[in-house]
Design a protein around this motif. Structure first.
Motif, PDB file in Angstrom:
ATOM      1  N   MET A  21      -3.968  -5.720  12.128  1.00  0.00           N
ATOM      2  CA  MET A  21      -3.583  -6.656  11.088  1.00  0.00           C
ATOM      3  C   MET A  21      -2.558  -5.977  10.166  1.00  0.00           C
ATOM      4  SD  MET A  21      -6.220  -8.606   8.699  1.00  0.00           S
ATOM      5  CE  MET A  21      -5.751  -9.514   7.313  1.00  0.00           C
ATOM      6  N   PRO A  22      -1.441  -6.649   9.873  1.00  0.00           N
ATOM      7  CA  PRO A  22      -0.409  -6.031   9.041  1.00  0.00           C
ATOM      8  C   PRO A  22      -0.883  -5.832   7.609  1.00  0.00           C
ATOM      9  CG  PRO A  22       0.159  -8.320   9.532  1.00  0.00           C
ATOM     10  CD  PRO A  22      -1.087  -7.996  10.301  1.00  0.00           C
ATOM     11  N   PRO A  23      -0.318  -4.830   6.933  1.00  0.00           N
ATOM     12  CA  PRO A  23      -0.720  -4.608   5.541  1.00  0.00           C
ATOM     13  C   PRO A  23      -0.363  -5.805   4.677  1.00  0.00           C
ATOM     14  CG  PRO A  23       1.104  -3.169   6.153  1.00  0.00           C
ATOM     15  CD  PRO A  23       0.698  -3.909   7.386  1.00  0.00           C
ATOM     16  N   SER A  24      -1.189  -6.051   3.657  1.00  0.00           N
ATOM     17  CA  SER A  24      -0.970  -7.217   2.811  1.00  0.00           C
ATOM     18  C   SER A  24       0.108  -6.960   1.761  1.00  0.00           C
ATOM     19  CB  SER A  24      -2.278  -7.619   2.129  1.00  0.00           C
ATOM     20  OG  SER A  24      -2.761  -6.538   1.348  1.00  0.00           O
ATOM     21  N   LYS A  25       0.405  -5.702   1.512  1.00  0.00           N
ATOM     22  CA  LYS A  25       1.424  -5.375   0.522  1.00  0.00           C
ATOM     23  C   LYS A  25       2.550  -4.619   1.210  1.00  0.00           C
ATOM     24  CE  LYS A  25      -1.630  -5.193  -3.429  1.00  0.00           C
ATOM     25  NZ  LYS A  25      -2.017  -4.446  -4.611  1.00  0.00           N
ATOM     26  N   LEU A  26       3.783  -4.975   0.856  1.00  0.00           N
ATOM     27  CA  LEU A  26       4.940  -4.329   1.456  1.00  0.00           C
ATOM     28  C   LEU A  26       4.939  -2.819   1.192  1.00  0.00           C
ATOM     29  CD1 LEU A  26       7.567  -4.595   3.029  1.00  0.00           C
ATOM     30  CD2 LEU A  26       8.714  -5.167   0.893  1.00  0.00           C
ATOM     31  N   SER A  27       4.487  -2.413   0.020  1.00  0.00           N
ATOM     32  CA  SER A  27       4.470  -0.983  -0.316  1.00  0.00           C
ATOM     33  C   SER A  27       3.565  -0.181   0.616  1.00  0.00           C
ATOM     34  CB  SER A  27       4.033  -0.775  -1.770  1.00  0.00           C
ATOM     35  OG  SER A  27       2.693  -1.168  -1.940  1.00  0.00           O
ATOM     36  N   GLN A  28       2.669  -0.825   1.326  1.00  0.00           N
ATOM     37  CA  GLN A  28       1.749  -0.152   2.243  1.00  0.00           C
ATOM     38  C   GLN A  28       2.290  -0.073   3.672  1.00  0.00           C
ATOM     39  OE1 GLN A  28      -1.070   1.252   0.934  1.00  0.00           O
ATOM     40  NE2 GLN A  28      -0.139   0.558  -0.971  1.00  0.00           N
ATOM     41  N   SER A  29       3.489  -0.585   3.901  1.00  0.00           N
ATOM     42  CA  SER A  29       4.047  -0.610   5.251  1.00  0.00           C
ATOM     43  C   SER A  29       4.302   0.792   5.774  1.00  0.00           C
ATOM     44  CB  SER A  29       5.365  -1.394   5.256  1.00  0.00           C
ATOM     45  OG  SER A  29       6.018  -1.245   6.498  1.00  0.00           O
ATOM     46  N   PRO A  30       3.883   1.073   6.996  1.00  0.00           N
ATOM     47  CA  PRO A  30       4.157   2.394   7.575  1.00  0.00           C
ATOM     48  C   PRO A  30       5.650   2.619   7.819  1.00  0.00           C
ATOM     49  CG  PRO A  30       3.132   0.955   9.200  1.00  0.00           C
ATOM     50  CD  PRO A  30       3.094   0.230   7.889  1.00  0.00           C
ATOM     51  N   TYR A  31       6.424   1.556   7.904  1.00  0.00           N
ATOM     52  CA  TYR A  31       7.866   1.695   8.101  1.00  0.00           C
ATOM     53  C   TYR A  31       8.542   2.351   6.897  1.00  0.00           C
ATOM     54  CZ  TYR A  31       6.986  -1.369  12.031  1.00  0.00           C
ATOM     55  OH  TYR A  31       6.502  -1.905  13.186  1.00  0.00           O
ATOM     56  N   LEU A  32       8.029   2.086   5.704  1.00  0.00           N
ATOM     57  CA  LEU A  32       8.579   2.721   4.503  1.00  0.00           C
ATOM     58  C   LEU A  32       8.307   4.224   4.525  1.00  0.00           C
ATOM     59  CD1 LEU A  32       7.580   0.124   1.750  1.00  0.00           C
ATOM     60  CD2 LEU A  32       9.742   0.319   2.988  1.00  0.00           C
ATOM     61  N   HIS A  33       7.115   4.570   4.935  1.00  0.00           N
ATOM     62  CA  HIS A  33       6.743   5.982   5.069  1.00  0.00           C
ATOM     63  C   HIS A  33       7.660   6.654   6.081  1.00  0.00           C
ATOM     64  CE1 HIS A  33       4.311   9.285   6.768  1.00  0.00           C
ATOM     65  NE2 HIS A  33       3.877   9.416   5.524  1.00  0.00           N
ATOM     66  N   PHE A  34       7.882   6.004   7.196  1.00  0.00           N
ATOM     67  CA  PHE A  34       8.761   6.560   8.232  1.00  0.00           C
ATOM     68  C   PHE A  34      10.186   6.725   7.702  1.00  0.00           C
ATOM     69  CE2 PHE A  34      11.786   5.936  11.719  1.00  0.00           C
ATOM     70  CZ  PHE A  34      11.464   7.039  12.502  1.00  0.00           C
ATOM     71  N   ALA A  35      10.700   5.712   7.004  1.00  0.00           N
ATOM     72  CA  ALA A  35      12.058   5.787   6.447  1.00  0.00           C
ATOM     73  C   ALA A  35      12.185   6.954   5.472  1.00  0.00           C
ATOM     74  CB  ALA A  35      12.421   4.473   5.768  1.00  0.00           C
ATOM     75  N   LEU A  91      18.054   4.856  -1.102  1.00  0.00           N
ATOM     76  CA  LEU A  91      16.935   5.637  -1.642  1.00  0.00           C
ATOM     77  C   LEU A  91      16.248   4.894  -2.784  1.00  0.00           C
ATOM     78  CD1 LEU A  91      18.600   9.159  -1.673  1.00  0.00           C
ATOM     79  CD2 LEU A  91      16.643   8.469  -0.276  1.00  0.00           C
ATOM     80  N   THR A  92      17.049   4.276  -3.655  1.00  0.00           N
ATOM     81  CA  THR A  92      16.480   3.541  -4.785  1.00  0.00           C
ATOM     82  C   THR A  92      15.655   2.348  -4.303  1.00  0.00           C
ATOM     83  OG1 THR A  92      18.341   4.203  -6.179  1.00  0.00           O
ATOM     84  CG2 THR A  92      17.040   2.316  -6.923  1.00  0.00           C
ATOM     85  N   VAL A  93      16.182   1.611  -3.344  1.00  0.00           N
ATOM     86  CA  VAL A  93      15.446   0.449  -2.815  1.00  0.00           C
ATOM     87  C   VAL A  93      14.173   0.906  -2.117  1.00  0.00           C
ATOM     88  CG1 VAL A  93      15.523  -1.396  -1.079  1.00  0.00           C
ATOM     89  CG2 VAL A  93      17.446  -1.073  -2.642  1.00  0.00           C
ATOM     90  N   LEU A  94      14.278   1.932  -1.286  1.00  0.00           N
ATOM     91  CA  LEU A  94      13.090   2.442  -0.594  1.00  0.00           C
ATOM     92  C   LEU A  94      12.047   2.911  -1.602  1.00  0.00           C
ATOM     93  CD1 LEU A  94      11.615   3.181   2.000  1.00  0.00           C
ATOM     94  CD2 LEU A  94      12.945   5.317   2.053  1.00  0.00           C
ATOM     95  N   GLY A  95      12.499   3.658  -2.605  1.00  0.00           N
ATOM     96  CA  GLY A  95      11.570   4.099  -3.648  1.00  0.00           C
ATOM     97  C   GLY A  95      10.951   2.925  -4.384  1.00  0.00           C
ATOM     98  N   GLY A 115       5.968  -0.612  -5.180  1.00  0.00           N
ATOM     99  CA  GLY A 115       5.349  -1.932  -5.215  1.00  0.00           C
ATOM    100  C   GLY A 115       6.245  -2.999  -5.815  1.00  0.00           C
ATOM    101  N   GLY A 116       7.543  -2.735  -5.847  1.00  0.00           N
ATOM    102  CA  GLY A 116       8.491  -3.662  -6.456  1.00  0.00           C
ATOM    103  C   GLY A 116       8.501  -5.060  -5.851  1.00  0.00           C
ATOM    104  N   LEU A 117       8.140  -5.190  -4.590  1.00  0.00           N
ATOM    105  CA  LEU A 117       8.103  -6.509  -3.965  1.00  0.00           C
ATOM    106  C   LEU A 117       6.712  -6.903  -3.461  1.00  0.00           C
ATOM    107  CD1 LEU A 117      11.457  -6.602  -1.925  1.00  0.00           C
ATOM    108  CD2 LEU A 117      10.941  -7.640  -4.122  1.00  0.00           C
ATOM    109  N   ASP A 118       5.696  -6.197  -3.919  1.00  0.00           N
ATOM    110  CA  ASP A 118       4.342  -6.563  -3.529  1.00  0.00           C
ATOM    111  C   ASP A 118       3.947  -7.887  -4.164  1.00  0.00           C
ATOM    112  OD1 ASP A 118       4.095  -4.280  -2.075  1.00  0.00           O
ATOM    113  OD2 ASP A 118       2.727  -3.269  -3.453  1.00  0.00           O
ATOM    114  N   ARG A 119       3.177  -8.632  -3.418  1.00  0.00           N
ATOM    115  CA  ARG A 119       2.626  -9.889  -3.947  1.00  0.00           C
ATOM    116  C   ARG A 119       1.201  -9.647  -4.385  1.00  0.00           C
ATOM    117  NH1 ARG A 119       5.243 -14.602  -0.380  1.00  0.00           N
ATOM    118  NH2 ARG A 119       7.136 -13.491   0.097  1.00  0.00           N
TER     119      ARG A 119
END
Length: 135
Positions: A1-15, A121-125, A130-134
């Motif tokens: 099941m995908p994470p409910s918050k964008l900040s929890q995405s493993p893709y961000l960690h990878f980036a 870098l700023t967007v990723l940070g 949690g800038g776009l978390d719902r």
């Protein structure tokens, strides 16, 4: 099941770790090949041997700075919080802004070689913060 918050995405960690790897590469280059690292900044080579010795030493310091930033990103990505990682990435984007400003002041160009990745870098940070978390 995908994470409910964008900040929890493993893709961000990878980036973030991709950026860390790039910074480690820049750091190693600055320490082992200071002449090449200076060329990345598009600065003219020093005219005298004494100036070259100083510039080589400064490029080793630059290399150590980039090694530190790469390792800080790695360690925070693996052992710290996502918010800490986000703030480190935002701070690293400011280093790119300063590097670009120095290039522009010194040679009148080359700033966009640094400023080009600062927004990423700023967007990723911001996403990790949690800038776009719902709610």
């Amino acid at each position: 099941m995908p994470p409910s918050k964008l900040s929890q995405s493993p893709y961000l960690h990878f980036a973030a770790t991709v950026f860390a790897t790039i910074f480690l590469g820049f750091g190693i280059n600055g320490i082992l090949r200071p002449h090449n690292a200076l060329a990345i900044f598009e600065f003219d080579p020093p005219a005298t041997a004494a100036d070259q010795k100083l510039v080589d030493s400064l490029m080793v310091l630059y290399g150590a700075r980039d090694l530190f930033m790469g390792l800080a990103i790695y360690s925070t990505a693996y052992f710290g919080s996502r918010k800490s990682l986000g703030w480190i990435l935002v701070a690293r984007s400011e280093v790119a802004v300063v590097d670009g400003a120095v290039c522009r002041k010194q040679i009148g160009s080359g700033e966009w070689n640094r400023w080009g990745y600062a927004p990423a870098l700023t967007v990723l940070g911001g996403l990790l913060l949690g800038g776009l978390d719902r709610a």
